[in-house]
Design an enzyme around this catalytic site. Structure first.
Site, short mmCIF file in Angstrom:
data_model
loop_
_atom_site.label_atom_id
_atom_site.label_comp_id
_atom_site.label_asym_id
_atom_site.label_seq_id
_atom_site.Cartn_x
_atom_site.Cartn_y
_atom_site.Cartn_z
N ARG A 233 0.78 -1.03 0.01
CA ARG A 233 0.00 0.15 0.04
C ARG A 233 0.82 1.19 -0.12
O ARG A 233 1.86 1.20 0.60
CB ARG A 233 -0.96 0.13 1.21
CG ARG A 233 -1.70 1.19 1.39
CD ARG A 233 -2.81 1.34 2.17
NE ARG A 233 -3.50 2.50 2.13
CZ ARG A 233 -4.13 3.26 1.18
NH1 ARG A 233 -4.33 2.72 0.04
NH2 ARG A 233 -4.69 4.50 1.15
N LEU A 234 0.50 1.91 -0.89
CA LEU A 234 1.03 3.57 -0.72
C LEU A 234 0.28 4.37 0.04
O LEU A 234 -1.02 4.80 -0.62
CB LEU A 234 1.27 4.04 -2.13
CG LEU A 234 2.49 3.82 -3.04
CD1 LEU A 234 2.51 2.11 -3.12
CD2 LEU A 234 2.27 4.17 -4.57
N HIS A 235 0.82 4.89 1.11
CA HIS A 235 -0.20 5.45 2.03
C HIS A 235 0.56 6.79 2.29
O HIS A 235 1.33 7.03 3.04
CB HIS A 235 -0.30 4.84 3.36
CG HIS A 235 -1.51 5.47 4.24
ND1 HIS A 235 -2.76 4.83 4.27
CD2 HIS A 235 -1.22 6.35 5.12
CE1 HIS A 235 -3.60 5.86 5.15
NE2 HIS A 235 -2.68 6.51 5.82
N SER A 236 -0.25 7.85 2.02
CA SER A 236 0.23 9.38 2.18
C SER A 236 -0.32 9.60 3.81
O SER A 236 -1.35 9.44 4.23
CB SER A 236 -0.40 10.28 1.27
OG SER A 236 -0.03 9.97 0.02
N CYS A 238 -1.46 11.17 7.01
CA CYS A 238 -2.45 11.96 7.36
C CYS A 238 -2.60 12.34 8.91
O CYS A 238 -2.92 11.13 9.64
CB CYS A 238 -3.73 11.38 6.79
SG CYS A 238 -5.36 12.33 7.18
N GLY A 277 -2.07 15.46 2.79
CA GLY A 277 -2.93 16.50 2.09
C GLY A 277 -2.64 16.55 0.53
O GLY A 277 -2.90 17.33 0.01
N ASP A 310 -3.91 16.98 -7.16
CA ASP A 310 -3.00 16.17 -6.40
C ASP A 310 -1.73 16.47 -6.70
O ASP A 310 -1.19 16.25 -7.98
CB ASP A 310 -3.33 14.64 -6.78
CG ASP A 310 -2.91 13.72 -5.90
OD1 ASP A 310 -1.97 13.80 -5.38
OD2 ASP A 310 -3.43 12.43 -6.09
N ARG A 312 1.10 14.98 -5.44
CA ARG A 312 1.87 13.79 -4.70
C ARG A 312 2.80 13.35 -5.99
O ARG A 312 2.52 13.53 -7.11
CB ARG A 312 1.22 12.74 -4.31
CG ARG A 312 0.59 13.19 -2.97
CD ARG A 312 -0.35 11.80 -2.44
NE ARG A 312 -1.57 11.62 -3.41
CZ ARG A 312 -2.43 10.86 -2.97
NH1 ARG A 312 -2.24 9.92 -2.10
NH2 ARG A 312 -3.62 10.77 -3.75
N THR A 333 -5.31 -0.71 -3.34
CA THR A 333 -5.83 0.68 -3.79
C THR A 333 -7.08 0.65 -4.38
O THR A 333 -7.51 -0.32 -5.08
CB THR A 333 -4.73 1.35 -4.60
OG1 THR A 333 -4.89 2.58 -4.74
CG2 THR A 333 -4.44 0.50 -6.11
#
Length: 378
Positions: A233-236, A238, A277, A310, A312, A333
């Site tokens: 998983r690519l998790h930004s 938060c 964000g 976005d 990112r 995802t």
């Protein structure tokens, strides 16, 4: 004249690392309220962040400026300020320039004028002006610093050695260069509530900036050795959702749910990317929340701040996975951009694993916006 002195070349650093550090130091100077000099083709551009600049910084800009100061804004913010559309043209690189009336040359008024969440009427005399050649680069620098993309700027002449200088090419290359220079700097076993058998690996880029983390659950290397593919998983990050349990998003459930699934599966890697964000930072995310409370959805709120939908960079994830020797994953995802981003980095996505959580009564509209406007497969 005050300001950072451009350092002499540091022995042992590559040209790539030196370029990164130039940008990182320029960002630090903008964040603390000082001006910097952006250099490239044509006349250098002296800029300071509208939300942080003080009286001393404004005085420095006036001292080196060859013209009265301008305010550089994203076109969507300029349109709101002028109460009329701002047409785009290619040379402007997505930037609008406004002539600053004398009444606005005050740090507090500039900060309020730049921030769409503040109450601020358009001062008399505010009008569009020709956009300097390096304006787009300068606004990119502000966004890299997670500042509002709003800069006081003057074409410059006569800046002495005390100014922090930054080359335009280094600014434009910074996101990808920083991603490709990520290196492992620390590793430890960290049992987690959702996944007791977890190791955390920290990565840092050559500019010495913020770190990104990889959470290795179980035995992902063994899964690859046996011909399979670990969950990923690519998790930004938060802060509000992951740590505080905010109901405005689904980040916390996605984080904990991914770790649970990896623990149950016996193998997985969760990349915890420092891109709060969607890449605009925590402070700007809170500003976006304030705009959402006024009726905008999450996409339009980001745009109103002057950011893209976005911001990112998923090259970070590709670099980290290669360093971990994980070339093939089953990706948790619902975001097609993550699938495309990993594929573009040469990482094989063996399958997409659906990863969604129902609304909680507070985030229902947010989830609907992700599906309708971002194309998430919810």
């Amino acid at each position: 004249m005050t300001g950072f002195v451009t350092p002499r070349p540091e022995p042992g650093l590559s040209a790539e690392a030196l370029a990164l550090r130039e940008v990182h130091r320029a960002i630090a100077e903008l964040r603390r309220g000082g001006p910097v000099l952006v250099e490239g083709e044509g006349q250098p551009l002296a800029v300071a962040a509208a939300e942080t600049v003080g009286a001393a910084g404004l005085a420095q800009l006036r001292e080196v400026g060859t013209q009265p100061p301008l305010l550089l804004l994203a076109p969507v913010r300029a349109a709101a300020v002028l109460s009329r559309p701002v047409p785009l043209s290619a040379p402007e690189q997505g930037v609008a320039a406004l002539r600053l009336p004398p009444s606005l040359m005050d740090p507090q008024r500039l900060a309020a004028f730049a921030d769409p969440t503040a109450e601020m009427l358009m001062p008399a005399g505010t009008e569009r002006a020709p956009v300097p050649a390096l304006a787009g680069v300068a606004l990119t620098l502000a966004k890299l610093g997670r500042l509002l993309p709003a800069l006081v700027a003057v074409p410059a002449a006569g800046a002495d050695a005390g100014w922090q200088r930054v080359p335009a090419d280094s600014v434009l290359a910074y996101p990808d260069t920083a991603a490709t220079t990520l290196r492992r700097v620390a590793e430890a076993r960290v049992p987690l509530e959702e996944a007791p058998d977890t190791r955390i690996v920290a990565f840092r880029a050559a500019d010495g900036g913020i770190e990104h983390l990889a959470m290795l659950v179980g035995d992902p290397e063994g899964r690859l050795a046996s011909g399979g593919a670990p969950l990923a998983r690519l998790h930004s990050e938060c802060f509000t959702g992951d740590l505080l349990g905010s109901l405005r998003c689904d980040c916390g459930p996605q984080l904990r749910g991914a770790l649970r699934r990896m623990a149950e599966d016996g193998a997985g890697v969760l990349l915890y990317l420092a891109q709060e964000g969607r890449g605009i930072g925590l402070v700007n995310k809170l500003r976006a929340y304030a705009l959402q409370d006024g009726g905008l959805d999450t996409l339009d709120a980001n745009r109103a701040l002057g950011y893209g939908a976005d911001e990112r960079n998923f090259l970070l994830a590709g670099t980290m996975l290669r360093a971990l020797r994980i070339p093939r994953v089953r990706l948790l995802t619902n975001n097609p951009d993550k699938l495309a981003g990993l594929a573009a980095c040469g990482i094989e996505v063996a399958s997409r694993e659906a990863h969604s959580f129902g609304g909680n009564g507070v985030n229902d509209a947010y989830l609907a916006t992700k599906a309708r406007r971002f194309g998430h497969m919810l």
